[in-house]
Design an enzyme around this catalytic site. Sequence first.
Site, PDB file in Angstrom:
ATOM      1  N   HIS A 101     -64.106  27.103  53.036  1.00 52.74           N
ATOM      2  CA  HIS A 101     -63.709  26.307  54.206  1.00 52.74           C
ATOM      3  C   HIS A 101     -62.308  25.720  53.968  1.00 52.74           C
ATOM      4  CE1 HIS A 101     -63.603  23.336  57.365  1.00 52.74           C
ATOM      5  NE2 HIS A 101     -63.360  22.426  56.451  1.00 52.74           N
TER       6      HIS A 101
ATOM      7  N   ARG B 240     -65.413  33.561  58.524  1.00 53.80           N
ATOM      8  CA  ARG B 240     -64.525  33.041  57.475  1.00 53.80           C
ATOM      9  C   ARG B 240     -64.971  33.663  56.156  1.00 53.80           C
ATOM     10  NH1 ARG B 240     -66.139  28.886  54.403  1.00 53.80           N
ATOM     11  NH2 ARG B 240     -67.196  27.598  55.944  1.00 53.80           N
TER      12      ARG B 240
ATOM     13  N   TYR C  86     -74.119  27.186  50.337  1.00 48.29           N
ATOM     14  CA  TYR C  86     -74.803  27.193  51.640  1.00 48.29           C
ATOM     15  C   TYR C  86     -74.875  28.554  52.325  1.00 48.29           C
ATOM     16  CZ  TYR C  86     -69.912  26.530  53.150  1.00 48.29           C
ATOM     17  OH  TYR C  86     -68.571  26.658  53.325  1.00 48.29           O
TER      18      TYR C  86
HETATM   19  C1  LIG Z   1     -63.150  14.477  64.149  1.00 46.57           C
HETATM   20  C2  LIG Z   1     -63.417  15.073  62.807  1.00 46.57           C
HETATM   21  N1  LIG Z   1     -64.661  15.059  62.309  1.00 46.57           N
HETATM   22  C3  LIG Z   1     -64.905  15.631  61.090  1.00 46.57           C
HETATM   23  C4  LIG Z   1     -63.898  16.203  60.370  1.00 46.57           C
HETATM   24  C5  LIG Z   1     -64.175  16.863  59.027  1.00 46.57           C
HETATM   25  N2  LIG Z   1     -64.097  18.325  59.226  1.00 46.57           N
HETATM   26  C6  LIG Z   1     -62.985  19.009  58.900  1.00 46.57           C
HETATM   27  S1  LIG Z   1     -63.133  20.624  59.288  1.00 46.57           S
HETATM   28  C7  LIG Z   1     -64.694  20.428  59.875  1.00 46.57           C
HETATM   29  C8  LIG Z   1     -65.481  21.596  60.415  1.00 46.57           C
HETATM   30  C9  LIG Z   1     -64.772  22.284  61.529  1.00 46.57           C
HETATM   31  O1  LIG Z   1     -65.479  23.433  61.901  1.00 46.57           O
HETATM   32  P1  LIG Z   1     -64.964  24.379  63.029  1.00 46.57           P
HETATM   33  O2  LIG Z   1     -64.548  23.596  64.214  1.00 46.57           O
HETATM   34  O3  LIG Z   1     -65.987  25.429  63.235  1.00 46.57           O
HETATM   35  O4  LIG Z   1     -63.620  25.015  62.421  1.00 46.57           O
HETATM   36  P2  LIG Z   1     -63.438  25.875  61.095  1.00 46.57           P
HETATM   37  O5  LIG Z   1     -63.255  24.897  59.979  1.00 46.57           O
HETATM   38  O6  LIG Z   1     -64.632  26.730  60.933  1.00 46.57           O
HETATM   39  O7  LIG Z   1     -62.198  26.657  61.322  1.00 46.57           O
HETATM   40  C10 LIG Z   1     -65.086  19.101  59.778  1.00 46.57           C
HETATM   41  C11 LIG Z   1     -66.400  18.591  60.210  1.00 46.57           C
HETATM   42  C12 LIG Z   1     -62.593  16.177  60.931  1.00 46.57           C
HETATM   43  N3  LIG Z   1     -61.552  16.743  60.311  1.00 46.57           N
HETATM   44  N4  LIG Z   1     -62.384  15.639  62.150  1.00 46.57           N
END
Ligand SMILES: Cc1ncc(C[n+]2csc(CCOP(=O)(O)OP(=O)(O)O)c2C)c(N)n1
Length: 368
Positions: free
Chosen positions: A262, A258, A271
């Site tokens: 985020h 990415r 970070y």
């Molecule tokens: C069940 C849940 N827990 C926490 C969150 C908060 N949250 C939103 S995105 C994210 C990280 C997701 O990371 P990843 O799966 O690697 O996807 P990326 O954002 O890198 O595309 C989190 C913890 C959420 N949306 N849903």
Amino acid sequence: MPRKPISLPHPIEYLSILDENGTLDGDLEPLIEPADLLKLHRAMLLGRRFDERMLSLQRQGRIGTFAPIAGQEAAQLGAVAALRDSDWMVPSFRESAAEIWRGKPLENFIIFFGGFNEGGQIASESNDLPLCVPVGSQVPHAVGLAWAMKYRGSDQVAMTFFGDGATSEGDFHEGLNLAAVFQAPVIFVCQNNQWAISIPRANQTRSATLAQKAIAYGMPGIQVDGNDILAVYAAASEAVARARAGDGPTLIECVTYRLSVHTTADDPKRYRSDDDVAVWKKRDPIARFQRYLTDKGVLTPEKIEALEAEIQAEIQAAVTRAEEQMAQMDDPLEMFDHVYAEMTPDLQAQQAELARELAAARKEDSHG
Ligand SMILES: Cc1ncc(C[n+]2csc(CCOP(=O)(O)OP(=O)(O)O)c2C)c(N)n1
């Protein structure tokens, strides 16, 4: 008693066809017609430029938060390009390039992230699901759809997307397990972009790859260079063919990065290092594909320039249309209308409370 290795049926391969130096493995190069290569290139560029415009709209306060895709265009588009329109696509929240490829109008993103549910509406002829924010929860949806397709005797498949962080969620494991047991025609595309907000890949799992999680469930898994659209397309095409033929699910791990924030509420400088980002910028999937297409003689710098202008005009027209539509959508009470067929007493109370607050605010406004 013997103590011996157990032979497991699904080895994990790493696939790269066009590396970051532009070196092509001609033996592995997938057969894609020049017109389709150009269509993919346009979609990558549109995805990137639209992302940039969305970021600037958000910074100007014209839309709310959204999740940029910069750097992940090859991972998304290489995968969806292997689908037919009639297949199912189940996104998470970072698949705008894939959704645009599947036909979602640009203005719908602006309207949705501008705070209006109407932008999230899926066209009735589309087999795509709306974006899904609870991490990993789209995985069981895709498995259910795929299983239903199998049950109906259709040859449609489902493809779902998620990040490296989602592979730590229960929904991911339950979904993969059920899909393998029932040989559901589903393709799991993990965009391992190295970060789950501020959690690095190294803190997500001790597994050497995410693709190897497929072995535990008894399905093929493959790790691909996610910034190499040819490799993603080749792996996805194989997986789709297997699913359509009745041979069940596949897990594809696209190793990517990415490049941006985020979401627009995040500051990645807190970070991760600029050096890391610089390394990945050199692996930019668009620059790499442009070099390939130019070497192949299907693209020229002049054509890229003309395409950039065409794309900017397309995006501007979408922004104008979206803002015109949003100006007509000024009733926030509508958000309660589309949740349940019959509204719950709680929601009715909330709607009434908001209606009172809005009326009070309007009264205050009219008194200056
Ligand atoms: C069940 C849940 N827990 C926490 C969150 C908060 N949250 C939103 S995105 C994210 C990280 C997701 O990371 P990843 O799966 O690697 O996807 P990326 O954002 O890198 O595309 C989190 C913890 C959420 N949306 N849903």
